[in-house]
Design a protein around this motif. Structure first.
Motif, short mmCIF file in Angstrom:
data_model
loop_
_atom_site.label_atom_id
_atom_site.label_comp_id
_atom_site.label_asym_id
_atom_site.label_seq_id
_atom_site.Cartn_x
_atom_site.Cartn_y
_atom_site.Cartn_z
N ASN A 46 72.83 38.75 64.50
CA ASN A 46 73.82 39.36 63.38
C ASN A 46 73.69 40.74 63.35
N ARG A 47 72.54 41.48 63.24
CA ARG A 47 72.26 42.93 63.10
C ARG A 47 73.07 43.57 64.30
N ASP A 48 72.73 43.15 65.47
CA ASP A 48 73.52 43.82 66.68
C ASP A 48 74.83 43.59 66.73
N ALA A 142 66.16 43.16 51.31
CA ALA A 142 64.87 42.42 51.60
C ALA A 142 64.06 43.63 51.99
N SER A 143 63.82 43.49 53.23
CA SER A 143 62.69 44.52 53.96
C SER A 143 63.48 45.86 54.29
N GLY A 144 64.77 45.88 54.49
CA GLY A 144 65.43 47.03 54.57
C GLY A 144 65.84 47.55 56.16
N LEU A 145 65.46 46.31 57.08
CA LEU A 145 65.43 46.44 58.50
C LEU A 145 66.91 46.74 58.67
N ARG A 149 68.41 50.20 60.46
CA ARG A 149 69.05 50.19 61.81
C ARG A 149 70.51 50.98 61.99
N TYR A 150 71.05 50.57 60.71
CA TYR A 150 72.29 51.42 60.57
C TYR A 150 72.23 52.60 60.54
#
Length: 614
Positions: A46-48, A142-145, A149-150
């Motif tokens: 999802n993040r990628d 949440a954790s801010g990951l 990354r952005y």
């Protein structure tokens, strides 16, 4: 070494022995041993994908701005520049927005609606000729990951605002921001706030808004569509797949305003229900959406839509929505648009759509129809965007931890027919007729030889999108069965009724040149297995793992959890997956996080019941 046990950042100290360092892309986060803050390693896909969309959006946004300036320069004295200095909301009138920027026809969507090339909120302040860097809002951090990354991986972003209404999550996010150094500290800020209130009090302020909730995003949509700047992008995830895939149809209607249907295409229908819901919320504020990418991956659906403001273009929304009629006997489906247009004296009027699209009984098998929707029936991807994203991903493959998966998804999406809603399942057709299945190449060839288009779908490896009507599809199957006979079946069965009719079309099964897509011809991987077991959703932060999760986590992980709890009484989140419950308590995912067969499995039993009732 003095910093072995304790790390100090900006005056804040914490014991590293209490945390596990997790690295993803260029970002690192500290996860506490307790299950206090939600984190899911399977969301790397999802993040990628979101990072790939963001990079393309920034590039596209720059091109649109340059094109606008070039047109202004070319126009010279022919067009007055007074409106360009006029502040205010960017509502379009007669092909221009209030800031004087021009609009372009959305040729890629084949519609008469006009789309602003660049919006005033992207050109704030006196120096509107200068394009300001985009601002990003991560509403549920949440954790801010994701926010980290952005900030660290996407060039051109000036600020990322990370929100959460959980104090422990905000503390963890701020700790992770400091842990990632000066770049993260200068770009990312974390706030303890209700995302809905924050977005409502910051309208049109963010060029990118990211919604990735634990469950349904429906409660956030109304405020999210108001917070996005004109021409900005909304990225939205929904993980309540049981609701969207018709296990709880009435719940879906209450949350999204559409009724889902059971079928092999239920995951694509889930995408289209979510898009229709976002469009409905946007229309209330004279805004509309243009999807650039919509995907179903793992255990969720994810859509990326650009949002524009235009009272006139909002009137075209009924043309983009359709009701779905699905036969309870043979699974044939038909679409009926909500609205239509009539041209008269160089003016276009919007009128209700003609209906019904189907008779009371199915013309193929004689059974009744179920009706679902309305769903988004316009294109769900922008193929130019998809091509740009795929090129970007391939050129920066080392920057994407989930490169193999997202490149496979984008490759499959790039080969889909963009204007065909939903899809057929070859195995379902054969199950109805109780016959052996032709190979996908043979069936594709028969459709192509009949003069129609056909493609695969990223949602299901067995799914086929085609513009061939259902009577043509059944004629092809009748010709197949004539060469591959089946055993006699009761005359009241749907398959028997279909085979009792003579085919009007004589199918040609000779192999067609276009029967294989380019990716298939090159043997490019398109559907990859999960990288590890229990690849799927995780427990909500703070929830205790019990014995009911043994089938998903395995006895070893469960025993380790029990020993940990006996030792210090804390709840520890294992690295592997576990069961994910919706807000209504329904389970929406298999243990391996792959296809949602638990949603579709009861369809056969339900079909028999409905046939007996009819």
């Amino acid at each position: 070494m003095a910093g072995d046990d304790e790390k100090k950042q900006n005056g804040t100290s914490f014991d590293l022995n209490d945390f596990t360092i997790i690295k993803e892309g260029d970002a690192e986060i500290l996860m506490h041993a307790k299950n206090e803050v939600f984190y899911n390693n399977s969301q790397v896909n999802n993040r990628d994908m979101s990072i790939a969309v963001l990079r393309t959006f920034i590039s596209q946004r720059k091109q649109e701005h340059d094109a606008m300036l070039a047109r202004r320069t070319k126009a010279g004295n022919k067009a007055p520049n007074a409106k360009a200095e006029n502040p205010g909301d960017s509502v379009q009138h007669n092909g221009e927005s209030n800031d004087g920027s021009e609009v372009l026809k959305d040729a890629s969507h084949g519609e008469s609606s006009s789309i602003p090339v660049e919006q005033t909120k992207n050109l704030r302040g006196k120096g509107r000729e200068e394009l300001k860097p985009p601002r990003v809002l991560e509403a549920l951090s949440a954790s801010g990951l994701r926010a980290l990354r952005y900030a660290r991986e996407v060039e051109g972003i000036c600020q990322v605002v990370a929100l959460d209404n959980d104090k422990a999550s905000v503390e963890a996010c701020r700790r992770n921001i400091k842990f990632n150094g000066s770049v993260a500290c200068s770009k990312v800020e974390s706030h303890l706030a209700d995302a809905r209130v924050y977005m409502l009090t910051h309208p049109n302020e963010f060029d990118v808004v990211d919604l990735d909730p634990y469950g349904a995003p429906s409660v956030f949509l109304d405020s999210a569509v108001q917070s996005v700047a004109d021409g900005g992008i909304l990225m939205c995830t929904a993980t309540d797949m049981a609701v969207l895939c018709a296990a709880n149809g009435e719940v879906c209607y209450s949350k999204y305003g559409s009724y889902p249907l059971r079928g092999k295409y239920c995951h694509e229908m889930a995408l289209r229900i979510l898009l229709a819901s976002i469009e409905s919320h946007a229309n209330r504020y004279k805004r509309y959406i243009v999807p650039v990418l919509s995907v179903q991956m793992d255990f969720y659906v994810r859509v990326f839509v650009r949002i524009y403001t235009s009272a006139s273009d909002v009137k075209n929304t009924p043309l983009k929505l359709s009701y779905v009629y699905q036969c309870i006997g043979c699974d044939s489906f038909h679409l009926q648009t909500v609205g239509r247009t009539v041209s008269k004296d160089k003016s276009v009027r919007c009128l209700p759509g003609f209906g019904p699209a189907v008779p009371q009984e199915c013309s193929d098998c004689g059974k009744k129809f179920n009706m679902g929707g309305p769903i988004w029936s316009a294109p769900i991807h922008d193929q130019e965007w998809v091509a740009a994203m795929l090129a970007n991903v391939k050129s920066m493959k080392e920057r994407y931890p989930a490169y193999e998966r997202i490149s496979a998804v984008l490759t499959t999406v790039s080969e889909e027919l963009p204007d065909i809603p939903l899809f057929l399942s070859l195995h379902n057709l054969c199950a109805t007729l109780k016959c052996t299945s032709p190979s996908a190449v043979i069936f594709r060839s028969a459709v192509i030889n009949a003069g129609y288009r056909i493609s695969g779908t990223h949602v299901n490896p067995l799914g086929l999108k085609t513009d061939a009507p259902m009577n043509v599809i059944w004629d092809i199957m009748r010709c197949w069965v004539r060469n591959h006979p089946v055993k006699a079946q009761p005359s009241d069965q749907s398959g028997s009724v279909i085979l009792a009719k003579e085919p009007v079309l004589q199918a040609n099964f000779a192999r067609a040149v276009a029967s294989l897509s380019q990716a298939q011809a090159k043997k490019v991987a398109r559907f990859l297995p999960n990288p590890e077991r229990n690849w799927g959703p995780k427990l909500r932060a703070g929830r205790q793992i019990t014995s009911k999760h043994v089938s998903l986590l395995g006895p070893k992980a469960l025993n380790a959890m029990s020993n940990h709890e006996n030792g210090d009484g804390s709840n520890h989140e294992n690295g592997d997956g576990s069961n994910h419950e919706n807000g209504d308590g329904s389970n929406h995912e298999n243990g391996d996080g792959s296809n949602h067969e638990d949603v579709e499995e009861p369809a056969a039993k339900r079909k028999k019941t409905e046939e007996s009732d009819s």
